[in-house]
Design an enzyme around this catalytic site. Structure first.
Site, PDB file in Angstrom:
ATOM      1  N   ASP A 125      -0.987  -7.613   3.840  1.00 40.18           N
ATOM      2  CA  ASP A 125      -1.551  -6.307   4.221  1.00 40.18           C
ATOM      3  C   ASP A 125      -2.595  -5.882   3.188  1.00 40.18           C
ATOM      4  O   ASP A 125      -2.728  -6.499   2.140  1.00 40.18           O
ATOM      5  CB  ASP A 125      -0.431  -5.253   4.261  1.00 40.18           C
ATOM      6  CG  ASP A 125       0.346  -5.227   2.938  1.00 40.18           C
ATOM      7  OD1 ASP A 125       1.353  -5.938   2.842  1.00 40.18           O
ATOM      8  OD2 ASP A 125      -0.089  -4.564   1.979  1.00 40.18           O
ATOM      9  N   ASP A 154      -2.409  -2.938   1.667  1.00 39.76           N
ATOM     10  CA  ASP A 154      -1.749  -1.778   1.057  1.00 39.76           C
ATOM     11  C   ASP A 154      -2.158  -0.521   1.846  1.00 39.76           C
ATOM     12  O   ASP A 154      -2.018  -0.530   3.073  1.00 39.76           O
ATOM     13  CB  ASP A 154      -2.086  -1.706  -0.441  1.00 39.76           C
ATOM     14  CG  ASP A 154      -1.085  -0.866  -1.208  1.00 39.76           C
ATOM     15  OD1 ASP A 154       0.109  -0.908  -0.875  1.00 39.76           O
ATOM     16  OD2 ASP A 154      -1.491  -0.153  -2.138  1.00 39.76           O
TER      17      ASP A 154
HETATM   18  N1  LIG Z   1       1.338  -3.307  -0.136  1.00 41.25           N
HETATM   19  C1  LIG Z   1       2.417  -3.756  -0.777  1.00 41.25           C
HETATM   20  N2  LIG Z   1       2.896  -3.077  -1.868  1.00 41.25           N
HETATM   21  C2  LIG Z   1       3.980  -3.540  -2.525  1.00 41.25           C
HETATM   22  N3  LIG Z   1       4.681  -4.620  -2.158  1.00 41.25           N
HETATM   23  C3  LIG Z   1       4.244  -5.299  -1.088  1.00 41.25           C
HETATM   24  N4  LIG Z   1       4.723  -6.399  -0.501  1.00 41.25           N
HETATM   25  C4  LIG Z   1       3.915  -6.695   0.549  1.00 41.25           C
HETATM   26  N5  LIG Z   1       2.936  -5.778   0.661  1.00 41.25           N
HETATM   27  C5  LIG Z   1       3.112  -4.893  -0.360  1.00 41.25           C
END
Ligand SMILES: Nc1ncnc2[nH]cnc12
Ligand SMILES: CSC[C@H]1O[C@H](OP(=O)(O)O)[C@H](O)[C@@H]1O
Length: 295
Positions: free
Chosen positions: A215, A217
Site C-alpha cells: 500500500d 500508507d
Molecule cells: N502502511 C503501513 N504501515 C505500517 N505497517 C504496514 N504494513 C503494511 N502496510 C503498512
C-alpha cells in the site's frame, strides 16, 4: 532452553509476516515446539527441506495472526531459530510505501532501519549481569542482501535498498506522521523490523528482509489510505512472489559462510565474563557460549 536432536536442525531460518503463515513445498516436515530462556516463540517451528536446504519456518504473528507487533516474542523467536542451528535468517514483511516509485506489488530488500517504536519490546537479549553493545550501522547483512535481491528479480520489480521506518502500531500512521517520514527520506513503513533485526545481530545471525509493498500508507492522494484488509488482499495476491524468491534463493545460497555478522559479539561484550553467576551463564549459554571461559 529445549534440547534438539540432529533431525531438529536447520541451516536457514524464515520468518513469515502478514499473509505468510505457512511455506508450501517443504518436504521431510517436522513441527517442533521450542522453549527458550525468553519464553515461547510465536508458534511451533516448522522444519522442512526446500530447494535442498534444511529450513526452519516461523510465522511471526502465529498461525491465524494472533500476536500484534508490540507483543511479538521476538527474543524467543530469534533464540529458537539459533537453537535449531540456523545461521542465516530471511525475514518476510508486508510494508507500506512512502514514495511513489515503490509501488504496491514491488519487492524491497531494505538496507536501513529507523526505529520509531515506543514500547518495551525486549530490544536486547542481554538484560542481566552482562552488557553488550553490538555494531548496528548496517542492520541487515550486506552479504545476504544482494543474493536475496537477485533471487527476487524474476518474480517482481525489486528495489535493492530502502530505509524501513518501524512504527509501534498497531494503529497505522496519521497523515502528518506519514508526511514527516517522507520528509526524512524514509522509504517503507512497517511495525516489525525492530527488535527482530537488533536481536538477530546480537545472536550473530546473518539477517536480511524481503519486504512486499502492499500500500501507499495514507499520504498518497491517488490511493485510499491503508487498511489491514487491503494489506491482507495484496499479500494474498502477491505472496507467491515471496515464496518463489525463497525457493530460488535457497537453491544457490551458500550455507558454510564466514560473515562479520556471525562474529558480531567478538568486540562487543564490555563486561568481563569470568565471574558470571551460574544462572546467567545458563541464560546466555547459546549466545555467549563461545566467549565464556571454560573450566
Ligand atoms: N502502511 C503501513 N504501515 C505500517 N505497517 C504496514 N504494513 C503494511 N502496510 C503498512
Ligand atoms: C496486517 S497490516 C499491518 C501488519 O503487517 C506488517 O506485518 P509483518 O511485518 O509481520 O508482515 C506490519 O508490520 C504490521 O504488523
Amino acid at each position: 532452553m529445549s534440547v534438539h536432536g540432529v533431525d531438529d536442525q536447520a541451516e536457514v531460518g524464515i520468518i513469515g509476516g502478514s499473509g505468510l503463515y505457512a511455506l508450501d513445498g517443504l518436504t521431510d516436515v517436522r513441527r517442533v515446539r521450542v522453549s527458550t530462556p525468553y519464553g515461547e516463540p510465536s508458534d511451533e517451528v516448522v522444519l522442512g527441506t526446500l530447494s535442498g536446504k534444511r529450513v526452519a519456518f516461523l510465522p511471526r504473528h502465529g498461525e491465524g495472526h494472533r500476536i500484534s507487533p508490540s507483543h511479538l516474542p521476538a527474543r524467543a523467536n530469534i533464540h529458537a531459530l539459533k537453537s535449531l542451528g540456523v545461521r542465516q535468517v530471511l525475514s518476510i514483511s508486508a510494508v507500506g510505501s512512502l514514495r511513489e516509485d515503490y509501488a504496491p506489488g514491488d519487492l524491497v530488500v531494505p538496507d536501513q532501519i529507523v526505529d520509531r517504536t515506543s514500547q518495551a519490546r525486549g530490544n536486547s537479549f542481554f538484560d542481566q549481569d552482562v552488557v553488550v553493545h553490538v555494531p548496528f550501522a548496517t542492520p541487515y547483512c550486506d552479504r545476504l542482501r544482494p543474493l536475496l535481491a537477485d533471487a527476487a528479480r524474476a518474480n517482481a520489480r525489486v528495489h535493492t535498498a530502502g530505509t524501513y521506518c518501524c512504527i509501534e502500531g498497531p494503529q497505522f500512521s496519521t497523515r502528518a506522521e506519514s508526511e514527516l517520514y517522507r520528509s526524512w527520506g524514509l522509504d517503507i513503513i512497517g511495525m516489525t523490523a525492530v527488535p527482530e533485526a537488533r536481536l538477530a545481530r546480537e545472536a550473530e545471525l546473518c539477517y536480511a528482509g524481503l519486504a512486499l509493498v502492499t500500500d501507499y500508507d495514507c499520504w498518497h492522494d491517488g490511493h485510499d489510505s491503508v487498511t489491514a484488509q487491503a494489506v491482507a488482499e495484496v499479500m494474498h495476491r502477491n505472496g507467491e512472489a515471496a515464496k518463489a524468491t525463497l525457493t530460488a534463493l535457497l537453491t544457490t545460497l551458500p550455507t558454510d559462510v564466514a560473515c562479520a555478522c556471525q562474529n558480531a559479539l567478538a568486540t562487543s561484550i564490555i563486561t568481563p565474563l569470568t565471574k558470571l553467576p551460574e544462572s546467567t551463564r545458563d541464560r546466555y549459554a547459546l549466545l555467549l557460549g563461545k566467549y565464556l571461559p571454560t573450566g
